[in-house]
Design a protein around this motif. Structure first.
Motif, PDB file in Angstrom:
ATOM      1  N   VAL A  17       0.859  -1.181   0.000  1.00 23.61           N
ATOM      2  CA  VAL A  17       0.000   0.000   0.000  1.00 23.61           C
ATOM      3  C   VAL A  17       0.895   1.231   0.000  1.00 23.61           C
ATOM      4  CG1 VAL A  17      -0.228  -0.095   2.527  1.00 23.61           C
ATOM      5  CG2 VAL A  17      -1.859   1.235   1.205  1.00 23.61           C
ATOM      6  N   ILE A  18       0.581   2.186  -0.854  1.00 26.62           N
ATOM      7  CA  ILE A  18       1.353   3.425  -0.946  1.00 26.62           C
ATOM      8  C   ILE A  18       0.411   4.608  -0.764  1.00 26.62           C
ATOM      9  CG2 ILE A  18       3.091   2.439  -2.491  1.00 26.62           C
ATOM     10  CD1 ILE A  18       1.671   3.905  -4.820  1.00 26.62           C
ATOM     11  N   ASP A  19       0.960   5.710  -0.259  1.00 29.32           N
ATOM     12  CA  ASP A  19       0.128   6.910  -0.252  1.00 29.32           C
ATOM     13  C   ASP A  19       0.148   7.515  -1.652  1.00 29.32           C
ATOM     14  OD1 ASP A  19       1.686   9.504  -0.453  1.00 29.32           O
ATOM     15  OD2 ASP A  19       2.764   8.657   1.253  1.00 29.32           O
ATOM     16  N   ALA A  20      -0.901   8.229  -1.994  1.00 31.22           N
ATOM     17  CA  ALA A  20      -1.133   8.639  -3.382  1.00 31.22           C
ATOM     18  C   ALA A  20      -0.097   9.603  -3.918  1.00 31.22           C
ATOM     19  CB  ALA A  20      -2.520   9.260  -3.515  1.00 31.22           C
ATOM     20  N   SER A  21       0.687  10.233  -3.065  1.00 25.84           N
ATOM     21  CA  SER A  21       1.681  11.187  -3.553  1.00 25.84           C
ATOM     22  C   SER A  21       2.906  10.506  -4.147  1.00 25.84           C
ATOM     23  CB  SER A  21       2.122  12.115  -2.418  1.00 25.84           C
ATOM     24  OG  SER A  21       2.860  11.400  -1.442  1.00 25.84           O
ATOM     25  N   ALA A  68      -1.511  -1.290 -11.558  1.00 24.18           N
ATOM     26  CA  ALA A  68      -2.458  -2.299 -12.053  1.00 24.18           C
ATOM     27  C   ALA A  68      -2.341  -3.624 -11.309  1.00 24.18           C
ATOM     28  CB  ALA A  68      -2.233  -2.525 -13.548  1.00 24.18           C
ATOM     29  N   ASP A  69      -1.289  -3.788 -10.519  1.00 28.91           N
ATOM     30  CA  ASP A  69      -1.094  -5.028  -9.759  1.00 28.91           C
ATOM     31  C   ASP A  69      -2.222  -5.174  -8.742  1.00 28.91           C
ATOM     32  OD1 ASP A  69      -0.218  -6.977  -7.869  1.00 28.91           O
ATOM     33  OD2 ASP A  69       1.861  -6.606  -8.429  1.00 28.91           O
ATOM     34  N   PRO A  70      -2.935  -6.309  -8.719  1.00 27.27           N
ATOM     35  CA  PRO A  70      -4.051  -6.464  -7.780  1.00 27.27           C
ATOM     36  C   PRO A  70      -3.628  -6.471  -6.319  1.00 27.27           C
ATOM     37  CG  PRO A  70      -3.573  -8.541  -8.900  1.00 27.27           C
ATOM     38  CD  PRO A  70      -2.780  -7.482  -9.600  1.00 27.27           C
ATOM     39  N   ASP A  71      -2.344  -6.659  -6.056  1.00 27.92           N
ATOM     40  CA  ASP A  71      -1.864  -6.661  -4.676  1.00 27.92           C
ATOM     41  C   ASP A  71      -1.390  -5.287  -4.217  1.00 27.92           C
ATOM     42  OD1 ASP A  71      -2.368  -9.390  -4.259  1.00 27.92           O
ATOM     43  OD2 ASP A  71      -0.470  -9.949  -5.205  1.00 27.92           O
ATOM     44  N   VAL A  72      -1.641  -4.262  -5.025  1.00 27.84           N
ATOM     45  CA  VAL A  72      -1.264  -2.887  -4.689  1.00 27.84           C
ATOM     46  C   VAL A  72      -2.514  -2.070  -4.376  1.00 27.84           C
ATOM     47  CG1 VAL A  72      -0.338  -0.723  -5.612  1.00 27.84           C
ATOM     48  CG2 VAL A  72       0.899  -2.870  -5.992  1.00 27.84           C
ATOM     49  N   ALA A  73      -2.452  -1.314  -3.296  1.00 24.31           N
ATOM     50  CA  ALA A  73      -3.541  -0.406  -2.936  1.00 24.31           C
ATOM     51  C   ALA A  73      -2.977   0.996  -2.757  1.00 24.31           C
ATOM     52  CB  ALA A  73      -4.228  -0.860  -1.651  1.00 24.31           C
ATOM     53  N   VAL A  74      -3.795   1.998  -3.042  1.00 20.94           N
ATOM     54  CA  VAL A  74      -3.381   3.395  -2.938  1.00 20.94           C
ATOM     55  C   VAL A  74      -4.243   4.099  -1.892  1.00 20.94           C
ATOM     56  CG1 VAL A  74      -3.157   5.595  -4.151  1.00 20.94           C
ATOM     57  CG2 VAL A  74      -2.631   3.454  -5.348  1.00 20.94           C
ATOM     58  N   ILE A  75      -3.593   4.733  -0.933  1.00 24.18           N
ATOM     59  CA  ILE A  75      -4.310   5.545   0.054  1.00 24.18           C
ATOM     60  C   ILE A  75      -4.642   6.885  -0.587  1.00 24.18           C
ATOM     61  CG2 ILE A  75      -4.190   6.670   2.306  1.00 24.18           C
ATOM     62  CD1 ILE A  75      -2.044   4.590   3.069  1.00 24.18           C
ATOM     63  N   PRO A  76      -5.909   7.210  -0.781  1.00 24.03           N
ATOM     64  CA  PRO A  76      -6.258   8.467  -1.455  1.00 24.03           C
ATOM     65  C   PRO A  76      -5.955   9.678  -0.581  1.00 24.03           C
ATOM     66  CG  PRO A  76      -8.234   7.395  -0.622  1.00 24.03           C
ATOM     67  CD  PRO A  76      -7.089   6.435  -0.376  1.00 24.03           C
ATOM     68  N   ILE A  77      -5.656  10.798  -1.240  1.00 23.25           N
ATOM     69  CA  ILE A  77      -5.412  12.064  -0.541  1.00 23.25           C
ATOM     70  C   ILE A  77      -6.326  13.132  -1.138  1.00 23.25           C
ATOM     71  CG2 ILE A  77      -3.734  13.839   0.079  1.00 23.25           C
ATOM     72  CD1 ILE A  77      -1.519  11.792  -0.363  1.00 23.25           C
ATOM     73  N   PRO A  78      -7.332  13.596  -0.413  1.00 27.44           N
ATOM     74  CA  PRO A  78      -8.158  14.693  -0.907  1.00 27.44           C
ATOM     75  C   PRO A  78      -7.361  16.001  -0.927  1.00 27.44           C
ATOM     76  CG  PRO A  78      -9.293  13.443   0.807  1.00 27.44           C
ATOM     77  CD  PRO A  78      -7.857  13.028   0.840  1.00 27.44           C
ATOM     78  N   ILE A  79      -7.554  16.770  -1.986  1.00 22.12           N
ATOM     79  CA  ILE A  79      -6.903  18.072  -2.155  1.00 22.12           C
ATOM     80  C   ILE A  79      -8.005  19.121  -2.336  1.00 22.12           C
ATOM     81  CG2 ILE A  79      -5.381  19.470  -3.603  1.00 22.12           C
ATOM     82  CD1 ILE A  79      -3.847  17.248  -2.280  1.00 22.12           C
ATOM     83  N   ARG A  80      -7.938  20.200  -1.559  1.00 22.75           N
ATOM     84  CA  ARG A  80      -8.943  21.260  -1.669  1.00 22.75           C
ATOM     85  C   ARG A  80      -8.272  22.542  -2.133  1.00 22.75           C
ATOM     86  NH1 ARG A  80     -11.784  21.572   3.542  1.00 22.75           N
ATOM     87  NH2 ARG A  80     -12.803  19.688   2.765  1.00 22.75           N
ATOM     88  N   CYS A  85       3.490  -0.977   3.918  1.00 22.95           N
ATOM     89  CA  CYS A  85       2.882   0.333   3.672  1.00 22.95           C
ATOM     90  C   CYS A  85       3.995   1.352   3.541  1.00 22.95           C
ATOM     91  CB  CYS A  85       1.948   0.703   4.817  1.00 22.95           C
ATOM     92  SG  CYS A  85       1.255   2.370   4.707  1.00 22.95           S
ATOM     93  N   LEU A  86       4.096   1.979   2.372  1.00 27.19           N
ATOM     94  CA  LEU A  86       5.156   2.960   2.103  1.00 27.19           C
ATOM     95  C   LEU A  86       4.564   4.364   2.044  1.00 27.19           C
ATOM     96  CD1 LEU A  86       6.392   0.212   1.166  1.00 27.19           C
ATOM     97  CD2 LEU A  86       7.708   1.506  -0.498  1.00 27.19           C
TER      98      LEU A  86
END
Length: 343
Positions: free
Chosen positions: A34-38, A47-59, A116-117
């Protein structure tokens, strides 16, 4: 810094597991990333199914953008903020409770090991939120796994990449290579920390005033006011090096073409030396990719990578990166020995 969590079969028995969740319990061990979106990584990595991205909302003003490596969201951001509107932007990363929920939903039953990176803890609160969120998730994950009769231990490691954007991507892509090679967890940890400690990220902001304003939000003082005043008048573009959680300028040139050219030639020499610690070079850009691909020196870097068997990843920068570096900003990163020269 890494935080490792181990969950065995012990845990609260009162947690009920939904039938549909029990039905999806895996039969074999899996490792997730899992990586943070930045963090800037390639499309095939995402595209790897074993990868997840932590979303970061930007305002920014009345608009909200969700940074999660979605090309349409990135295009919208550039379309609506191409004149520097992002200088007043605010990132709203998930807090520890939201991280807890994210980790439980995504990893509790489908994985036995998770890395988690995050970008450097010296410039962002995301690492601390991930560390706290993973600790909060642990007891619940124990209970879910007990109900599902999963007796294998669960490990969750939070890794501070001590870099940002393209630099953090180097560690992520190296980790994927190690997992694909089925390295032991002990060897993965040692090699990953070696790569983190030897990754260099070079930043070239296109607008010094914008970059200074944004960098000060992150606690970065590498761009001085005098440099902004003089640099803007003379079209000076500094090259700033990020290393082990810190940043400082290492050189400066007149105009974008010269600064980009010097950096790409510098990177090509590092590749040709054959001493990179992982066969990846990442370039990320906060603008139209055609502008970048038209740079002759980028072609030279590409040829050097092809000769050396190194993968060159030329990427659209994350929305978070674009907001912080500014329109036209560029980052380049690799992992290797201490450079014997500046770009």
């Amino acid at each position: 810094m890494t935080a490792t969590l181990d969950a065995g079969p012990a845990g609260p028995a009162s947690i009920a597991l939904a039938p549909e969740t029990m039905a999806t319990a895996p039969k074999a061990a899996r490792t997730g990333i899992v990586i943070d979106a930045s963090i800037d990584v390639s499309a095939d990595f995402l595209a790897d199914p074993d990868v997840a991205v932590i979303p970061i909302p930007i305002r920014i003003g009345g608009s909200t953008y969700i940074d999660q490596h979605d090309p349409e969201a990135s295009a919208r951001y550039m379309r609506e903020n191409g004149n520097g509107e992002g200088v007043a932007g605010q990132s709203i990363p998930l807090d520890a409770a939201q991280m807890r929920n994210f980790f439980i939903e995504r990893f509790a039953l489908d994985y036995d090991s998770v890395y988690c990176l995050t970008i450097t803890s010296t410039r962002s609160p995301i690492h601390d939120a991930c560390s706290e969120g993973s600790s909060l998730a642990l007891a619940h994950i124990r209970g879910l796994r007990q109900v599902a009769d999963m007796r294998r231990p669960f490990q969750f490691r939070v890794i501070d990449t001590r870099n940002m954007f393209a630099g953090s991507g180097i560690a992520a892509m190296a980790l994927r290579d190690m997992l694909a090679a089925q390295m032991s967890p002990k060897d993965v940890r040692a090699e990953l920390l070696r790569i983190v400690d030897s990754t260099y990220t070079y930043y070239i902001p296109d607008d010094l005033g914008y970059a200074r304003t944004r960098s000060r939000v992150r606690g970065d003082r590498s761009i001085k006011l005098a440099s902004v005043v003089l640099g803007s008048a003379l079209a000076i573009k500094p090259i700033i090096r990020g290393y082990q959680g810190d940043t400082h300028p290492v050189s400066k040139y007149r105009g974008r073409a010269q600064s980009w050219g010097k950096l790409f030639k510098f990177a090509a020499r590092r590749v040709a030396e054959g001493q990179l610690h992982t066969p990846h070079v990442i370039v990320s850009y906060a603008g139209a990719m055609g502008e970048l691909h038209a740079t002759p020196e980028l072609g030279e870097l590409r040829q050097a990578c092809e000769r050396a068997g190194v993968s060159l990843h030329v990427l659209q920068m994350s929305i978070t990166g674009m907001m912080n570096i500014g329109p036209g900003g560029l980052t380049l990163a690799y992992s290797g020995p201490v450079p014997n020269e500046a770009p």
